[in-house]
Design an enzyme around this catalytic site. Structure first.
Site, mmCIF file in Angstrom:
data_model
loop_
_atom_site.group_PDB
_atom_site.id
_atom_site.type_symbol
_atom_site.label_atom_id
_atom_site.label_comp_id
_atom_site.label_asym_id
_atom_site.label_seq_id
_atom_site.Cartn_x
_atom_site.Cartn_y
_atom_site.Cartn_z
ATOM 1 N N ASP A 141 0.728 -1.206 0.074
ATOM 2 C CA ASP A 141 -0.046 0.034 0.241
ATOM 3 C C ASP A 141 0.827 1.167 -0.046
ATOM 4 O O ASP A 141 0.486 2.203 0.593
ATOM 5 C CB ASP A 141 -0.793 -0.110 1.342
ATOM 6 C CG ASP A 141 -1.843 -1.284 1.312
ATOM 7 O OD1 ASP A 141 -2.446 -1.457 0.357
ATOM 8 O OD2 ASP A 141 -1.998 -1.819 2.341
ATOM 9 N N HIS A 182 -3.915 -2.388 -6.333
ATOM 10 C CA HIS A 182 -3.225 -1.231 -6.701
ATOM 11 C C HIS A 182 -4.239 -0.030 -6.959
ATOM 12 O O HIS A 182 -5.096 -0.556 -7.929
ATOM 13 C CB HIS A 182 -2.066 -1.447 -7.893
ATOM 14 C CG HIS A 182 -0.970 -2.137 -7.415
ATOM 15 N ND1 HIS A 182 -0.433 -3.242 -8.297
ATOM 16 C CD2 HIS A 182 -0.286 -2.127 -6.132
ATOM 17 C CE1 HIS A 182 0.852 -3.658 -7.708
ATOM 18 N NE2 HIS A 182 0.759 -3.083 -6.328
#
Length: 336
Positions: free
Chosen positions: A13, A43
């Site tokens: 992340d 993503h």
């Protein structure tokens, strides 16, 4: 012309998707090929007012002139893959290596029904661990065995190496983060394979002598989804004071938030062979930096943080993200 690997330096992340998309638009690669585990990695790429959350297709898809590949080391869930092709409109330029392992529905069921994986480890429940287990046991199917994938099957390693040899730019896109590497992360609270730059090269069949740059992406305030050690973790009260609340792209679980981890950044940079660091979330260090597109627009507080981070990492910072949108970035690579 070069081959560049982009990987995450903390627990995932970190904003790799945006960094990949930016580099793609600037460097004009002919191929963007992803390594990593499989659809357990999400993503998010923001272009204007449109958010794209992808799990299988390389996040560089927003650059329209590149072919999009999935390397042989990656697990493919045909259902997720085919759904994303339609959702993102990338039919005709996305391909899969025929040697990719396949995630079956029973792998997902095994993942989600395992107390060890689902509760203790905090698995994403996408079937990756059981699928990789079957792959190691040599009992799983490969992508070339799945009829619905047949229009997309190629030899990724052959194509990627040919592109590098003729002088094209190529991007190799990593997934997950260094902290959940099976080899180097916080075992057993890790994913089901290595996530370092060396692994991403291997996933795509590219030898180490053909890699020119390794971009390692670090978040100014690291985050982690799921269980496992997190040395710099803040309390929820602290993160709320800073105005933080983030959720995982795949699991939608609340992300745990921590402070900058100098020791982990240095170790991650070492293992990954970092040549260029990218820092995301500098606007959380100082909100006055939000949306900045030049170094001159950064505040003294942000610059102080970046100078210390560069010392901690041991590699130059070439990219600074100042917000979620693709244009909100400072690219210093030409000055390095």
């Amino acid at each position: 012309m070069s081959c560049t690997i982009i990987v995450g330096g903390f627990f995932g992340d970190e904003g790799k998707g945006k960094i990949v998309a930016h580099i793609a638009h600037q460097d004009h690669p002919s191929i963007i090929s992803r390594g990593g585990v499989g659809p357990n990695a999400g993503h998010t790429v923001t272009v204007g007012d449109q958010n794209y959350g992808v799990r299988m297709i390389p996040s560089g898809f927003v650059y329209p002139n590149a072919k999009l590949y999935i390397g042989s080391g990656v697990l493919v869930d045909p259902r997720v893959f085919l759904r994303e092709i339609g959702l993102l409109g990338v039919e005709g330029r996305v391909f899969v290596d025929g040697r990719c392992g396949v995630i079956e529905e029973e792998h997902v069921e095994r993942d989600q029904s395992s107390d060890h994986l689902a509760k203790k480890i905090g698995s994403t429940g996408t079937g990756c661990g059981p699928a990789n287990s079957d792959r190691v046991l040599r009992v799983s199917r490969q992508a070339k065995d799945v009829p619905e994938l047949s229009p997309y099957i190629i030899d990724v390693a052959e194509d990627v190496n040919a592109a590098i040899d003729r002088g094209d730019n190529v991007l190799l896109e990593g997934t997950q983060g260094f902290g959940i590497s099976l080899y180097y992360g916080t075992y057993p609270y890790v994913t089901s394979k290595d996530t370092s730059a060396s692994q991403i090269a291997a996933d795509n069949g590219v030898g180490p002598t053909k890699i020119d740059d390794v971009v390692v992406v670090f978040k100014a305030y690291p985050t982690r989804v799921g269980e496992g050690p997190f040395q710099t973790e803040m309390s929820e009260e602290e993160s709320n004071t800073l105005g933080f609340q983030e959720f995982g792209t795949v699991t939608h679980r609340l992300r745990r938030i921590g402070g900058w981890d100098a020791k982990m950044a240095r170790y991650s940079a070492m293992i990954n062979g970092c040549t260029i660091a990218a820092i995301t979330g500098i606007d959380h260090i100082d909100p006055a930096c939000f949306g900045a597109t030049s170094y001159d627009e950064l505040t003294p507080k942000a610059i102080e943080f970046l100078k210390q981070a560069e010392k901690d990492i041991g590699a130059p910072i070439g990219l600074i993200s100042t917000g979620p949108e693709l244009s909100q970035i400072i690219d210093l690579r030409d000055e390095l």
